[in-house]
Design a protein around this motif. Structure first.
Motif, PDB file in Angstrom:
ATOM      1  N   ASP A  72       0.847  -1.188   0.000  1.00  0.00           N
ATOM      2  CA  ASP A  72       0.000   0.000   0.000  1.00  0.00           C
ATOM      3  C   ASP A  72       0.887   1.244   0.000  1.00  0.00           C
ATOM      4  OD1 ASP A  72      -1.864   1.973   0.322  1.00  0.00           O
ATOM      5  OD2 ASP A  72      -2.521   1.368   2.329  1.00  0.00           O
ATOM      6  N   VAL A  73       0.906   1.957  -1.135  1.00  0.00           N
ATOM      7  CA  VAL A  73       1.739   3.168  -1.250  1.00  0.00           C
ATOM      8  C   VAL A  73       0.879   4.430  -1.300  1.00  0.00           C
ATOM      9  CG1 VAL A  73       3.637   1.962  -2.406  1.00  0.00           C
ATOM     10  CG2 VAL A  73       1.792   2.965  -3.775  1.00  0.00           C
ATOM     11  N   SER A  74      -0.399   4.304  -1.009  1.00  0.00           N
ATOM     12  CA  SER A  74      -1.301   5.454  -1.139  1.00  0.00           C
ATOM     13  C   SER A  74      -0.896   6.605  -0.222  1.00  0.00           C
ATOM     14  CB  SER A  74      -2.751   5.036  -0.844  1.00  0.00           C
ATOM     15  OG  SER A  74      -2.855   4.452   0.439  1.00  0.00           O
ATOM     16  N   ILE A  83       4.287  12.535  -0.548  1.00  0.00           N
ATOM     17  CA  ILE A  83       5.323  12.987  -1.488  1.00  0.00           C
ATOM     18  C   ILE A  83       4.824  14.178  -2.293  1.00  0.00           C
ATOM     19  CG2 ILE A  83       6.549  12.361  -3.614  1.00  0.00           C
ATOM     20  CD1 ILE A  83       6.817   9.516  -2.429  1.00  0.00           C
ATOM     21  N   GLN A  84       3.586  14.079  -2.770  1.00  0.00           N
ATOM     22  CA  GLN A  84       2.998  15.174  -3.541  1.00  0.00           C
ATOM     23  C   GLN A  84       2.782  16.404  -2.683  1.00  0.00           C
ATOM     24  OE1 GLN A  84      -0.549  13.687  -5.404  1.00  0.00           O
ATOM     25  NE2 GLN A  84       0.539  12.138  -6.610  1.00  0.00           N
ATOM     26  N   ALA A  85       2.334  16.213  -1.443  1.00  0.00           N
ATOM     27  CA  ALA A  85       2.072  17.350  -0.551  1.00  0.00           C
ATOM     28  C   ALA A  85       3.360  18.078  -0.191  1.00  0.00           C
ATOM     29  CB  ALA A  85       1.375  16.857   0.711  1.00  0.00           C
ATOM     30  N   LYS A 138      12.551   9.077  -1.011  1.00  0.00           N
ATOM     31  CA  LYS A 138      12.958   7.760  -0.516  1.00  0.00           C
ATOM     32  C   LYS A 138      12.633   7.611   0.969  1.00  0.00           C
ATOM     33  CE  LYS A 138      16.688   6.993  -3.864  1.00  0.00           C
ATOM     34  NZ  LYS A 138      18.149   6.799  -4.041  1.00  0.00           N
ATOM     35  N   GLU A 139      12.842   8.697   1.716  1.00  0.00           N
ATOM     36  CA  GLU A 139      12.550   8.656   3.149  1.00  0.00           C
ATOM     37  C   GLU A 139      11.049   8.449   3.398  1.00  0.00           C
ATOM     38  OE1 GLU A 139      13.981  12.329   4.640  1.00  0.00           O
ATOM     39  OE2 GLU A 139      16.104  11.750   4.583  1.00  0.00           O
ATOM     40  N   ILE A 140      10.233   9.183   2.638  1.00  0.00           N
ATOM     41  CA  ILE A 140       8.780   9.077   2.799  1.00  0.00           C
ATOM     42  C   ILE A 140       8.289   7.696   2.369  1.00  0.00           C
ATOM     43  CG2 ILE A 140       6.550   9.969   2.008  1.00  0.00           C
ATOM     44  CD1 ILE A 140       7.868  12.738   1.813  1.00  0.00           C
ATOM     45  N   LEU A 141       8.836   7.196   1.262  1.00  0.00           N
ATOM     46  CA  LEU A 141       8.437   5.861   0.794  1.00  0.00           C
ATOM     47  C   LEU A 141       8.720   4.802   1.850  1.00  0.00           C
ATOM     48  CD1 LEU A 141       9.561   5.885  -2.952  1.00  0.00           C
ATOM     49  CD2 LEU A 141       7.224   5.564  -2.100  1.00  0.00           C
ATOM     50  N   HIS A 142       9.888   4.899   2.482  1.00  0.00           N
ATOM     51  CA  HIS A 142      10.241   3.925   3.504  1.00  0.00           C
ATOM     52  C   HIS A 142       9.367   4.076   4.744  1.00  0.00           C
ATOM     53  CE1 HIS A 142      12.861   1.070   5.582  1.00  0.00           C
ATOM     54  NE2 HIS A 142      12.794   1.864   6.630  1.00  0.00           N
ATOM     55  N   ARG A 143       9.055   5.318   5.095  1.00  0.00           N
ATOM     56  CA  ARG A 143       8.291   5.578   6.323  1.00  0.00           C
ATOM     57  C   ARG A 143       6.800   5.286   6.174  1.00  0.00           C
ATOM     58  NH1 ARG A 143       7.751  11.666   7.538  1.00  0.00           N
ATOM     59  NH2 ARG A 143       6.042  11.327   6.053  1.00  0.00           N
ATOM     60  N   ASP A 144       6.237   5.633   5.022  1.00  0.00           N
ATOM     61  CA  ASP A 144       4.779   5.611   4.872  1.00  0.00           C
ATOM     62  C   ASP A 144       4.245   4.525   3.941  1.00  0.00           C
ATOM     63  OD1 ASP A 144       4.704   7.771   6.568  1.00  0.00           O
ATOM     64  OD2 ASP A 144       4.641   9.270   4.968  1.00  0.00           O
ATOM     65  N   THR A 145       5.122   3.616   3.506  1.00  0.00           N
ATOM     66  CA  THR A 145       4.658   2.478   2.722  1.00  0.00           C
ATOM     67  C   THR A 145       4.302   1.333   3.677  1.00  0.00           C
ATOM     68  OG1 THR A 145       5.981   3.068   0.794  1.00  0.00           O
ATOM     69  CG2 THR A 145       5.286   0.773   0.971  1.00  0.00           C
ATOM     70  N   TYR A 146       3.181   0.676   3.425  1.00  0.00           N
ATOM     71  CA  TYR A 146       2.713  -0.393   4.313  1.00  0.00           C
ATOM     72  C   TYR A 146       2.512  -1.700   3.544  1.00  0.00           C
ATOM     73  CZ  TYR A 146       2.021   3.032   8.005  1.00  0.00           C
ATOM     74  OH  TYR A 146       2.226   4.003   8.963  1.00  0.00           O
ATOM     75  N   ARG A 202      -1.902  -4.630   8.857  1.00  0.00           N
ATOM     76  CA  ARG A 202      -1.234  -3.545   8.124  1.00  0.00           C
ATOM     77  C   ARG A 202       0.073  -3.244   8.850  1.00  0.00           C
ATOM     78  NH1 ARG A 202      -1.963   2.336   7.967  1.00  0.00           N
ATOM     79  NH2 ARG A 202      -1.749   3.114   5.838  1.00  0.00           N
ATOM     80  N   LEU A 203       1.195  -3.526   8.191  1.00  0.00           N
ATOM     81  CA  LEU A 203       2.502  -3.402   8.821  1.00  0.00           C
ATOM     82  C   LEU A 203       3.376  -2.398   8.079  1.00  0.00           C
ATOM     83  CD1 LEU A 203       3.351  -7.190   9.328  1.00  0.00           C
ATOM     84  CD2 LEU A 203       2.275  -5.664  10.974  1.00  0.00           C
ATOM     85  N   SER A 204       4.135  -1.642   8.848  1.00  0.00           N
ATOM     86  CA  SER A 204       5.154  -0.793   8.226  1.00  0.00           C
ATOM     87  C   SER A 204       6.257  -1.684   7.674  1.00  0.00           C
ATOM     88  CB  SER A 204       5.728   0.182   9.251  1.00  0.00           C
ATOM     89  OG  SER A 204       6.452  -0.533  10.244  1.00  0.00           O
ATOM     90  N   ILE A 205       7.119  -1.129   6.844  1.00  0.00           N
ATOM     91  CA  ILE A 205       8.211  -1.927   6.270  1.00  0.00           C
ATOM     92  C   ILE A 205       9.107  -2.477   7.378  1.00  0.00           C
ATOM     93  CG2 ILE A 205      10.311  -1.812   4.869  1.00  0.00           C
ATOM     94  CD1 ILE A 205       8.853   0.061   2.992  1.00  0.00           C
TER      95      ILE A 205
END
Length: 207
Positions: free
Chosen positions: A132-134, A140-142, A151-159, A175-178
């Motif tokens: 889930d990358v929503s 990232i857009q905001a 890359k930091e946001i993808l790692h932090r907020d991808t589930y 639902r788990l964080s990376i």
């Protein structure tokens, strides 16, 4: 193969000894053996058990009753008599005994007094997963993020979404964080490694 039959027949090796005895069991012995086995399971053993002459036969029936009773707690549905009959046929019971025993084992009220510590937790039929990358894409857009920040946001907020289908009909979703997902993978790998080490020890082997 139905899910119930798969559950019943998942450990064929444990029945080798039982299968040597079952052909000798008579239909008239089934009902009293089941009654005595249930008394033991419920924590109120009958004194008649100690004076049984056919201890091997009773032990075989008791093993079946304990196994089926414990597995019954892993599913919310009553046993299908056809599946139970197939399971008992594999254990080499006579047809008369199969008819008698399968009828008894499929009575759902039989399992009402089984203590909780003897009950089996539901098993896993299947597991699905998806990424889930929503949330990360929104952030990232905001932030109008740079490449490093992206890359930091993808790692932090991808589930990671895990979907488990259980033997009792339920579906559990996690639902788990990376980081938590990798922690779970490590713990499972460590548990499997420990199990392999234990299985190699002589005290865990069956003759």
């Amino acid at each position: 193969m139905s899910q119930q039959l798969e559950l019943l027949t998942e450990s064929p090796s444990q029945w080798v000894t039982v299968s040597f005895v079952t052909p000798e069991i008579q239909k008239k012995e089934i009902k009293p053996f089941v009654a005595l086995a249930l008394k033991e399971l419920e924590g109120t053993p009958d004194s008649r058990t100690a004076s049984l002459m056919s201890t091997d036969k009773f032990s075989a029936v008791r093993s079946v009753v304990r196994y089926v009773a414990r597995l019954r707690s892993a599913t919310r549905e009553p046993w299908d008599e056809g599946d139970v009959r197939t399971f008992l046929e594999g254990l080499r019971f006579s047809q008369d005994c199969i008819t008698e025993l399968s009828t008894l084992l499929c009575v759902d009220s039989l399992y009402e007094n089984i203590p909780r510590h003897l009950r089996v937790k539901p098993g896993v039929i299947s597991m699905q997963w998806k990424i889930d990358v929503s949330l990360s894409q929104t952030n990232i857009q905001a932030d109008n993020a740079s490449e490093i920040r992206t890359k930091e946001i993808l790692h932090r907020d991808t589930y990671i979404i895990l979907i488990f289908e259980l033997t009792d009909g339920r579906t559990n979703i996690y639902r788990l964080s990376i980081n938590k997902f990798h922690e779970m993978r490590y713990n499972i790998a460590s548990a499997l490694k420990s199990m392999i080490v234990l299985e190699k020890r002589k005290c865990m082997r069956r003759d």
